[in-house]
Design an enzyme around this catalytic site. Structure first.
Site, PDB file in Angstrom:
ATOM      1  N   HIS A  35       0.850  -1.192   0.000  1.00 47.72           N
ATOM      2  CA  HIS A  35       0.000   0.000   0.000  1.00 47.72           C
ATOM      3  C   HIS A  35       0.887   1.244   0.000  1.00 47.72           C
ATOM      4  O   HIS A  35       2.096   1.161   0.156  1.00 47.72           O
ATOM      5  CB  HIS A  35      -0.822   0.079   1.297  1.00 47.72           C
ATOM      6  CG  HIS A  35      -1.651  -1.108   1.608  1.00 47.72           C
ATOM      7  ND1 HIS A  35      -3.014  -1.134   1.389  1.00 47.72           N
ATOM      8  CD2 HIS A  35      -1.351  -2.303   2.187  1.00 47.72           C
ATOM      9  CE1 HIS A  35      -3.511  -2.288   1.806  1.00 47.72           C
ATOM     10  NE2 HIS A  35      -2.519  -3.016   2.285  1.00 47.72           N
ATOM     11  N   GLU A 117       2.587  -0.885   4.330  1.00 48.47           N
ATOM     12  CA  GLU A 117       2.405   0.482   3.841  1.00 48.47           C
ATOM     13  C   GLU A 117       3.767   1.095   3.542  1.00 48.47           C
ATOM     14  O   GLU A 117       4.705   0.945   4.330  1.00 48.47           O
ATOM     15  CB  GLU A 117       1.715   1.356   4.900  1.00 48.47           C
ATOM     16  CG  GLU A 117       0.301   0.943   5.228  1.00 48.47           C
ATOM     17  CD  GLU A 117      -0.746   1.521   4.292  1.00 48.47           C
ATOM     18  OE1 GLU A 117      -0.383   2.280   3.362  1.00 48.47           O
ATOM     19  OE2 GLU A 117      -1.927   1.213   4.500  1.00 48.47           O
ATOM     20  N   HIS A 156      -2.407  -2.932  -3.428  1.00 54.85           N
ATOM     21  CA  HIS A 156      -3.786  -2.758  -2.971  1.00 54.85           C
ATOM     22  C   HIS A 156      -4.722  -2.672  -4.175  1.00 54.85           C
ATOM     23  O   HIS A 156      -5.845  -3.184  -4.151  1.00 54.85           O
ATOM     24  CB  HIS A 156      -3.862  -1.491  -2.117  1.00 54.85           C
ATOM     25  CG  HIS A 156      -5.052  -1.423  -1.225  1.00 54.85           C
ATOM     26  ND1 HIS A 156      -5.297  -0.327  -0.443  1.00 54.85           N
ATOM     27  CD2 HIS A 156      -6.055  -2.281  -0.969  1.00 54.85           C
ATOM     28  CE1 HIS A 156      -6.407  -0.518   0.248  1.00 54.85           C
ATOM     29  NE2 HIS A 156      -6.884  -1.697  -0.054  1.00 54.85           N
ATOM     30  N   ASP A 166      -3.368   2.356  -5.007  1.00 51.03           N
ATOM     31  CA  ASP A 166      -2.005   2.248  -4.476  1.00 51.03           C
ATOM     32  C   ASP A 166      -1.418   0.843  -4.663  1.00 51.03           C
ATOM     33  O   ASP A 166      -2.174  -0.115  -4.735  1.00 51.03           O
ATOM     34  CB  ASP A 166      -1.968   2.684  -3.000  1.00 51.03           C
ATOM     35  CG  ASP A 166      -2.925   1.933  -2.084  1.00 51.03           C
ATOM     36  OD1 ASP A 166      -4.102   1.750  -2.458  1.00 51.03           O
ATOM     37  OD2 ASP A 166      -2.504   1.546  -0.980  1.00 51.03           O
TER      38      ASP A 166
END
Length: 188
Positions: A35, A117, A156, A166
């Protein structure tokens, strides 16, 4: 070399998130989802990502925050622009990172995925430190959770197409694949 102890990355800063739960099958960890996040959007550094993932985001700290302050979201990991890693949820638990999602006919990717992330945006290049750290993290995760196949590292956008974009066009999947291949070569 990165190492895991009891599903926590030893080299990460640990910030426990309440936005997690038990996996339906703790042994079924078979997907990595990449992400991106920046808070406020397009700005890097600061405490706001940690605050969001630990339900401490002040909705008055920035105009954008009022729209997201009530979200209950998390990720297993965050890789900052300088390559520093933070971990919010143990890998054997379900982090609330994917939302409505599907991968190869399976719904609810949170049930079987690890979320990573990257501090960034869809359209701004990620840093060398982030790519190196991401490759090292994926490498240690695949060793610890062998059901994660080489082709089960996705964005994602791959598990929530039309809803999420993303890590975006700025993410260099070829570069990541090369770094992962080099890590595998050094082990043989």
């Amino acid at each position: 070399m990165l190492t895991l102890t009891d599903h926590w990355l030893d080299q990460a800063r640990r910030l426990d998130s309440p936005n997690a739960g038990d996996r339906p099958d703790p042994a079924d960890i078979s997907l990595i989802v990449v992400h991106n996040i920046s808070l406020p959007p397009g700005e890097f550094g600061g405490p706001h990502i940690d605050e969001l993932f630990t339900n401490r985001l002040d909705p008055d700290a920035h105009p954008y925050f009022a729209s997201i302050a009530g979200l209950e979201v998390s990720s297993h990991f965050l890789i900052c622009r300088d390559g520093a890693v933070r971990q919010y949820v143990a890998c054997d638990r379900r982090a609330w990172h994917a939302g409505r999602s599907q991968w190869r006919g399976r719904d609810n990717c949170n049930d079987f995925a690890i979320g990573i992330e990257l501090e960034g945006t869809d359209d701004m290049p990620y840093t060398d430190d982030q790519y190196r750290q991401l490759a090292a993290l994926i490498h240690v995760l695949r060793r610890a959770y062998p059901a994660i196949a080489a082709d089960a590292i996705v964005g994602h956008s791959d598990i929530a197409p039309g809803r999420k974009t993303d890590p975006g066009p700025a993410f260099d999947w070829t570069r990541l694949a090369g770094l992962l291949a080099a890590k595998e070569d050094t082990e043989q």
